[in-house]
Design a protein around this motif. Structure first.
Motif, PDB file in Angstrom:
ATOM      1  N   ASP A  90       0.836  -1.216   0.000  1.00  0.00           N
ATOM      2  CA  ASP A  90       0.000   0.000   0.000  1.00  0.00           C
ATOM      3  C   ASP A  90       0.861   1.252   0.000  1.00  0.00           C
ATOM      4  O   ASP A  90       0.519   2.258  -0.634  1.00  0.00           O
ATOM      5  CB  ASP A  90      -0.938  -0.015   1.205  1.00  0.00           C
ATOM      6  CG  ASP A  90      -1.961  -1.149   1.121  1.00  0.00           C
ATOM      7  OD1 ASP A  90      -2.038  -1.795   0.052  1.00  0.00           O
ATOM      8  OD2 ASP A  90      -2.659  -1.398   2.119  1.00  0.00           O
ATOM      9  N   ILE A  91       2.008   1.186   0.708  1.00  0.00           N
ATOM     10  CA  ILE A  91       2.921   2.342   0.720  1.00  0.00           C
ATOM     11  C   ILE A  91       3.530   2.532  -0.672  1.00  0.00           C
ATOM     12  O   ILE A  91       3.635   3.668  -1.171  1.00  0.00           O
ATOM     13  CB  ILE A  91       4.016   2.166   1.794  1.00  0.00           C
ATOM     14  CG1 ILE A  91       3.387   2.242   3.195  1.00  0.00           C
ATOM     15  CG2 ILE A  91       5.105   3.215   1.640  1.00  0.00           C
ATOM     16  CD1 ILE A  91       4.319   1.812   4.308  1.00  0.00           C
ATOM     17  N   LEU A  92       3.945   1.427  -1.299  1.00  0.00           N
ATOM     18  CA  LEU A  92       4.516   1.517  -2.647  1.00  0.00           C
ATOM     19  C   LEU A  92       3.497   2.079  -3.639  1.00  0.00           C
ATOM     20  O   LEU A  92       3.842   2.887  -4.516  1.00  0.00           O
ATOM     21  CB  LEU A  92       5.004   0.138  -3.108  1.00  0.00           C
ATOM     22  CG  LEU A  92       6.293  -0.363  -2.431  1.00  0.00           C
ATOM     23  CD1 LEU A  92       6.497  -1.853  -2.685  1.00  0.00           C
ATOM     24  CD2 LEU A  92       7.514   0.439  -2.920  1.00  0.00           C
ATOM     25  N   ILE A  93       2.236   1.689  -3.492  1.00  0.00           N
ATOM     26  CA  ILE A  93       1.181   2.249  -4.352  1.00  0.00           C
ATOM     27  C   ILE A  93       1.082   3.752  -4.122  1.00  0.00           C
ATOM     28  O   ILE A  93       1.013   4.551  -5.065  1.00  0.00           O
ATOM     29  CB  ILE A  93      -0.175   1.557  -4.054  1.00  0.00           C
ATOM     30  CG1 ILE A  93      -0.145   0.097  -4.511  1.00  0.00           C
ATOM     31  CG2 ILE A  93      -1.325   2.301  -4.734  1.00  0.00           C
ATOM     32  CD1 ILE A  93      -1.298  -0.746  -3.990  1.00  0.00           C
ATOM     33  N   ASN A  94       1.117   4.138  -2.867  1.00  0.00           N
ATOM     34  CA  ASN A  94       1.042   5.557  -2.490  1.00  0.00           C
ATOM     35  C   ASN A  94       2.203   6.358  -3.071  1.00  0.00           C
ATOM     36  O   ASN A  94       2.066   7.535  -3.412  1.00  0.00           O
ATOM     37  CB  ASN A  94       1.019   5.665  -0.964  1.00  0.00           C
ATOM     38  CG  ASN A  94       0.521   7.009  -0.489  1.00  0.00           C
ATOM     39  OD1 ASN A  94      -0.286   7.650  -1.163  1.00  0.00           O
ATOM     40  ND2 ASN A  94       0.997   7.445   0.660  1.00  0.00           N
ATOM     41  N   LEU A  95       3.365   5.675  -3.176  1.00  0.00           N
ATOM     42  CA  LEU A  95       4.564   6.329  -3.724  1.00  0.00           C
ATOM     43  C   LEU A  95       4.602   6.256  -5.251  1.00  0.00           C
ATOM     44  O   LEU A  95       5.538   6.755  -5.874  1.00  0.00           O
ATOM     45  CB  LEU A  95       5.827   5.678  -3.153  1.00  0.00           C
ATOM     46  CG  LEU A  95       6.102   5.890  -1.652  1.00  0.00           C
ATOM     47  CD1 LEU A  95       7.228   4.970  -1.184  1.00  0.00           C
ATOM     48  CD2 LEU A  95       6.469   7.349  -1.376  1.00  0.00           C
ATOM     49  N   GLY A  96       3.584   5.617  -5.845  1.00  0.00           N
ATOM     50  CA  GLY A  96       3.550   5.483  -7.309  1.00  0.00           C
ATOM     51  C   GLY A  96       4.488   4.420  -7.832  1.00  0.00           C
ATOM     52  O   GLY A  96       4.815   4.397  -9.020  1.00  0.00           O
ATOM     53  N   GLU A  97       4.917   3.523  -6.962  1.00  0.00           N
ATOM     54  CA  GLU A  97       5.868   2.464  -7.353  1.00  0.00           C
ATOM     55  C   GLU A  97       5.092   1.175  -7.649  1.00  0.00           C
ATOM     56  O   GLU A  97       5.202   0.177  -6.935  1.00  0.00           O
ATOM     57  CB  GLU A  97       6.874   2.226  -6.221  1.00  0.00           C
ATOM     58  CG  GLU A  97       7.701   3.438  -5.846  1.00  0.00           C
ATOM     59  CD  GLU A  97       8.885   3.638  -6.763  1.00  0.00           C
ATOM     60  OE1 GLU A  97       9.127   2.772  -7.617  1.00  0.00           O
ATOM     61  OE2 GLU A  97       9.562   4.660  -6.631  1.00  0.00           O
ATOM     62  N   ASN A  98       4.299   1.195  -8.725  1.00  0.00           N
ATOM     63  CA  ASN A  98       3.422   0.053  -9.000  1.00  0.00           C
ATOM     64  C   ASN A  98       4.184  -1.228  -9.326  1.00  0.00           C
ATOM     65  O   ASN A  98       3.794  -2.326  -8.901  1.00  0.00           O
ATOM     66  CB  ASN A  98       2.468   0.393 -10.145  1.00  0.00           C
ATOM     67  CG  ASN A  98       1.373   1.347  -9.691  1.00  0.00           C
ATOM     68  OD1 ASN A  98       1.263   1.651  -8.512  1.00  0.00           O
ATOM     69  ND2 ASN A  98       0.572   1.834 -10.629  1.00  0.00           N
ATOM     70  N   GLU A  99       5.264  -1.109 -10.080  1.00  0.00           N
ATOM     71  CA  GLU A  99       6.030  -2.317 -10.447  1.00  0.00           C
ATOM     72  C   GLU A  99       6.622  -2.971  -9.197  1.00  0.00           C
ATOM     73  O   GLU A  99       6.597  -4.198  -9.048  1.00  0.00           O
ATOM     74  CB  GLU A  99       7.145  -1.965 -11.444  1.00  0.00           C
ATOM     75  CG  GLU A  99       6.635  -1.503 -12.806  1.00  0.00           C
ATOM     76  CD  GLU A  99       5.854  -2.582 -13.554  1.00  0.00           C
ATOM     77  OE1 GLU A  99       6.048  -3.782 -13.260  1.00  0.00           O
ATOM     78  OE2 GLU A  99       5.028  -2.216 -14.414  1.00  0.00           O
ATOM     79  N   ALA A 100       7.162  -2.121  -8.300  1.00  0.00           N
ATOM     80  CA  ALA A 100       7.729  -2.658  -7.053  1.00  0.00           C
ATOM     81  C   ALA A 100       6.627  -3.279  -6.198  1.00  0.00           C
ATOM     82  O   ALA A 100       6.839  -4.305  -5.537  1.00  0.00           O
ATOM     83  CB  ALA A 100       8.442  -1.559  -6.276  1.00  0.00           C
ATOM     84  N   ALA A 101       5.431  -2.671  -6.201  1.00  0.00           N
ATOM     85  CA  ALA A 101       4.297  -3.209  -5.439  1.00  0.00           C
ATOM     86  C   ALA A 101       3.912  -4.588  -5.966  1.00  0.00           C
ATOM     87  O   ALA A 101       3.631  -5.513  -5.192  1.00  0.00           O
ATOM     88  CB  ALA A 101       3.116  -2.253  -5.505  1.00  0.00           C
ATOM     89  N   ILE A 102       3.889  -4.736  -7.309  1.00  0.00           N
ATOM     90  CA  ILE A 102       3.562  -6.036  -7.913  1.00  0.00           C
ATOM     91  C   ILE A 102       4.603  -7.084  -7.524  1.00  0.00           C
ATOM     92  O   ILE A 102       4.261  -8.208  -7.110  1.00  0.00           O
ATOM     93  CB  ILE A 102       3.466  -5.912  -9.458  1.00  0.00           C
ATOM     94  CG1 ILE A 102       2.214  -5.112  -9.847  1.00  0.00           C
ATOM     95  CG2 ILE A 102       3.444  -7.295 -10.117  1.00  0.00           C
ATOM     96  CD1 ILE A 102       2.148  -4.723 -11.314  1.00  0.00           C
ATOM     97  N   ALA A 103       5.892  -6.720  -7.639  1.00  0.00           N
ATOM     98  CA  ALA A 103       6.968  -7.664  -7.286  1.00  0.00           C
ATOM     99  C   ALA A 103       6.839  -8.097  -5.827  1.00  0.00           C
ATOM    100  O   ALA A 103       7.016  -9.288  -5.493  1.00  0.00           O
ATOM    101  CB  ALA A 103       8.330  -7.006  -7.530  1.00  0.00           C
TER     102      ALA A 103
END
Length: 469
Positions: free
Chosen positions: A379-392
């Protein structure tokens, strides 16, 4: 050099021996003196000096069995088992009734992990010894190596029948009872032991621990009080009594017992920590934090101290102070996962999302695989706009939680967000199959995805199917 009579009796051979080593002038000692010198060095862990004493002793007394046995003991300690075996065989030819030969032979088998053979040899030593207690204790230890706690317990009990003051054997008996989860039987045994030794503080202390494990706190308290009556300087009994009083909600009395330990010996971080916890229960916040700070000053490596301080400030929503102290803790031990979890949560509360993400990532690296850790980091990665990292991150989480609707709905939202429609639909269907009500995750985290016509239709269909069942 002059010696007083007591010094001369106790230390003169040792002083002469050490003087001889410095001057290289060889002096004569009788075999008993050499034995005492070697024994002194072995008991104090001075193996090199013990070896020198054995060598010089055997030079002067080549037929001394006891000095040969000391040499064998040192060889076994150094793992020179074949040489020790050879010397034992020679000694056995000369003295087949020497129990120490069997004991050292058993020691060799024990070192080679043949504990059953070691037991056989020790049982042979039992037949010729006059000191049963030590051998029963050694047999007990061999059974412990075999994880045979029942037979270990029996032999430690036999040791205590011969020597009621062998407290290490008493501790080992209780260790076996504990491992076998025989708390009631342990209490029966200890009461029988106390019938013969009513002022044995160690036995009373152990009775208290058994009752504590059974959550019979009033009985535990009485046992610890008897331990203190038996020995009013017994620090362990005051500690344990304090812990029981805490369980009973008698925090002021618990503090008094912890304070007594501070007067009997040097302060301990454990006493300070428990006092801080008691003051916290009594809502004496100033005193609580005072003792938590004393805890980490006394032992900066005790993680419970740093955690107590951090949690204290977190509960007060004083996140700046909480962050300050958890940073200090991490500087001392950067591999402690409990610190990183708190670091992540506090930074998240303060909306320092990059630092929070780092904390959760570090927690995962250190093996904290709780579902909440994966999800919050996502959820934090999504908030930071880091979608690829969130998926990984979530694809790793799936390895541990293959049937989590919370993971599947997040993956659906992320894949739709990165225009991977097929993967989005795949994970949406998984999520709906597992727990359709978790569609709220899409609504909260990915409102634009939740509004997609194809998504809306799938959700409606899944919910109508589940309600129709």
């Amino acid at each position: 050099m002059k010696f007083n009579q007591e010094h001369e009796e106790d230390n003169f051979p040792l002083t002469r021996f050490e003087s001889m080593l410095k001057t290289n002038h060889v002096l004569f000692f009788d075999s008993d003196e050499f034995e005492n010198i070697v024994n002194h060095y072995l008991e104090n862990g001075k193996i090199a000096l013990a070896k020198k004493a054995v060598k010089l002793g055997l030079d002067q007394h080549p037929s001394s069995s006891n000095l040969k046995l000391f040499k064998i003991e040192i060889l076994i300690f150094e793992n020179k088992l074949d040489e020790a075996d050879r010397l034992l065989a020679e000694l056995y030819e000369l003295e087949p009734q020497n129990e120490e030969v069997f004991i050292q032979k058993a020691n060799i088998y024990s070192k080679r992990d043949d504990h059953q053979k070691a037991i056989e040899l020790l049982e042979m030593a039992l037949e010729i010894t006059e000191d049963d207690a030590d051998i029963y204790s050694l047999i007990g230890m061999e059974y412990l190596f075999l994880d045979d706690f029942q037979n270990a317990k029996i032999n430690f009990m036999k040791c205590l029948e011969v020597d009621e003051e062998d407290y290490s054997a008493l501790y080992n008996v209780i260790y076996c009872f504990d491992f076998l989860e025989q708390h009631e039987e342990a209490i029966d045994y200890l009461n029988m032991f106390l019938d013969k030794n009513p002022y044995c503080e160690v036995a009373w202390h152990q009775v208290g621990k058994q009752y504590f494990d059974l959550k019979e706190y009033e009985k535990a308290l009485a046992a610890y009080e008897f331990a203190i009556i038996s020995d009013d300087t017994f620090i362990g009994a005051y500690f344990e009594k304090g812990k029981v009083l805490e369980k009973l909600g008698r925090y002021n009395e618990a503090i008094e017992n912890y304070q007594i330990t501070l007067t009997l010996d040097d302060p301990t971080s454990f006493a300070y920590l428990r006092m801080g916890k008691c003051y916290q229960k009594l809502a004496c916040d100033d005193l609580a934090i005072k003792y938590f700070l004393k805890t980490v000053k006394e032992d900066p490596l005790l993680d419970k101290g740093w955690i107590a301080i951090t949690d204290f400030y977190t509960r007060k929503m004083d996140y700046q102070n909480a962050l300050y102290y958890i940073n200090k803790a991490i500087n001392i031990d950067s591999e402690n996962v409990l610190y990183w979890k708190r670091y992540a949560k506090i930074n998240n509360r303060l909306k320092f999302y990059e630092e929070a993400e780092r904390g959760y990532r570090k927690s995962l690296e250190l093996g904290n695989y709780e579902l909440e850790t994966w999800l919050t980091r996502c959820d934090i990665l999504i908030n930071l706009g880091e979608n690829e990292a969130a998926i990984a991150n979530l694809l790793e989480a799936v390895e541990f939680y293959p049937d989590s609707a919370q993971i599947e709905f997040r993956l659906a939202g992320l894949y739709f967000s990165t225009n991977e429609e097929n993967k989005g639909h795949f994970h949406l269907e998984n999520g709906l199959r597992l727990e359709s009500d978790y569609d709220i995750i899409l609504e909260e985290l990915f409102p634009f995805v939740y509004a997609k016509k194809s998504v809306v239709e799938k959700i409606k269909r899944a919910k109508s199917n589940s309600s129709g069942k």
